[in-house]
Write a protein that holds these residues in place. Sequence first.
Motif, PDB file in Angstrom:
ATOM      1  N   ASN A  86       2.278   1.641  -3.458  1.00  0.00           N
ATOM      2  CA  ASN A  86       1.238   2.116  -4.380  1.00  0.00           C
ATOM      3  C   ASN A  86       0.947   3.592  -4.159  1.00  0.00           C
ATOM      4  OD1 ASN A  86       1.032  -0.420  -5.511  1.00  0.00           O
ATOM      5  ND2 ASN A  86      -0.710  -1.046  -4.229  1.00  0.00           N
ATOM      6  N   ALA A  87       0.881   3.985  -2.885  1.00  0.00           N
ATOM      7  CA  ALA A  87       0.619   5.392  -2.570  1.00  0.00           C
ATOM      8  C   ALA A  87       1.742   6.281  -3.081  1.00  0.00           C
ATOM      9  CB  ALA A  87       0.445   5.571  -1.060  1.00  0.00           C
ATOM     10  N   ALA A  88       2.984   5.795  -2.930  1.00  0.00           N
ATOM     11  CA  ALA A  88       4.129   6.566  -3.420  1.00  0.00           C
ATOM     12  C   ALA A  88       4.080   6.706  -4.939  1.00  0.00           C
ATOM     13  CB  ALA A  88       5.435   5.896  -2.986  1.00  0.00           C
ATOM     14  N   GLN A  89       3.707   5.604  -5.619  1.00  0.00           N
ATOM     15  CA  GLN A  89       3.594   5.665  -7.071  1.00  0.00           C
ATOM     16  C   GLN A  89       2.498   6.624  -7.502  1.00  0.00           C
ATOM     17  OE1 GLN A  89       3.029   1.634  -8.343  1.00  0.00           O
ATOM     18  NE2 GLN A  89       5.190   1.058  -8.047  1.00  0.00           N
ATOM     19  N   GLU A  90       1.350   6.565  -6.809  1.00  0.00           N
ATOM     20  CA  GLU A  90       0.249   7.468  -7.129  1.00  0.00           C
ATOM     21  C   GLU A  90       0.647   8.920  -6.898  1.00  0.00           C
ATOM     22  OE1 GLU A  90      -2.981   6.164  -4.763  1.00  0.00           O
ATOM     23  OE2 GLU A  90      -3.381   4.354  -5.970  1.00  0.00           O
ATOM     24  N   GLN A  91       1.376   9.159  -5.794  1.00  0.00           N
ATOM     25  CA  GLN A  91       1.828  10.519  -5.503  1.00  0.00           C
ATOM     26  C   GLN A  91       2.821  10.996  -6.568  1.00  0.00           C
ATOM     27  OE1 GLN A  91       0.701  12.548  -3.055  1.00  0.00           O
ATOM     28  NE2 GLN A  91       1.923  14.144  -4.029  1.00  0.00           N
ATOM     29  N   GLN A 140       0.824  -1.203   0.000  1.00  0.00           N
ATOM     30  CA  GLN A 140       0.000   0.000   0.000  1.00  0.00           C
ATOM     31  C   GLN A 140       0.865   1.262   0.000  1.00  0.00           C
ATOM     32  OE1 GLN A 140      -2.508  -0.456   3.390  1.00  0.00           O
ATOM     33  NE2 GLN A 140      -3.891  -1.937   2.395  1.00  0.00           N
ATOM     34  N   HIS A 141       1.934   1.242   0.770  1.00  0.00           N
ATOM     35  CA  HIS A 141       2.839   2.396   0.808  1.00  0.00           C
ATOM     36  C   HIS A 141       3.485   2.626  -0.557  1.00  0.00           C
ATOM     37  CE1 HIS A 141       5.585   5.332   2.523  1.00  0.00           C
ATOM     38  NE2 HIS A 141       6.586   4.698   1.920  1.00  0.00           N
TER      39      HIS A 141
END
Length: 262
Positions: free
Chosen positions: A81-86, A78-79
């Motif tokens: 994925n969140a970093a990629q989305e950011q 999740q971290h």
Amino acid sequence: MAFTRPTGKHRRPSRAVRAGANAAGIATLAATGVVAGVAAPAFASAGDTHGLEDTGLTKAVVMTDDVADNLGAQAATQHANAAQEQAAADAKRQAAQIKKRADEAKRKAEARAAKERAARDEERKRLNAFVLPIEGSYVSTGYKASSSLWSSGSHTGVDFHAETGTSVHAVGAGTVVEAGWGGAYGNNIVIQMADGTYTQYGHLSSIDVAVGQTVTPGQQIGLSGATGNVTGPHLHFEARTSPNYGSDIDPVAYLRAHGVAI
């Protein structure tokens, strides 16, 4: 004598009850996300040949570690994925900003180019425009008027009414080819116009330009006067096909052909 099991509050729970309670406790910890390291109790000493009591606690601890590992892996995913989305959002925002700056620079460049074109067009119009040699004046003696005052017997130009010292302007863009004394014309200026024709300004009291100098429409080139063969102050204006005397053409028709109201 019959023996019976002790009763009351000092009664020890059975092995099945204890094992079930331990397993339920560990399961509760796993369900709530609270994972802690549980050390196996010292149920026996190093020399105890019977080993640990099988209460089910060890299995429960192993299952809880697996759940914790799975939760950690999920959190890491999740971290990531969140970093990629950011990162994707940041890249999109940066691209939008770059495009905005590029669009703004393009708009300014186009506006600047349009302004420059308009200025060039305006300058071209100004240079191609023609004006009266004396602003607000009128023709006092017409073209080809007959009189013994002129050696040819007729007027080779027109006279514009003007008092001595009135500003005289170039009627259009051109280059000065004569500036000085012109005999009967007194102080005079001859200009080769941009269209290849010539204009002459005579009887001047002063001259403000020199041979070879370029002039623009409406530029002051001298002051009117009464030099040369005259009966009073005025401006003698001629239009010619060459710089020489005798190549004159109708100056009023010439000015009108170039858009001057006269």
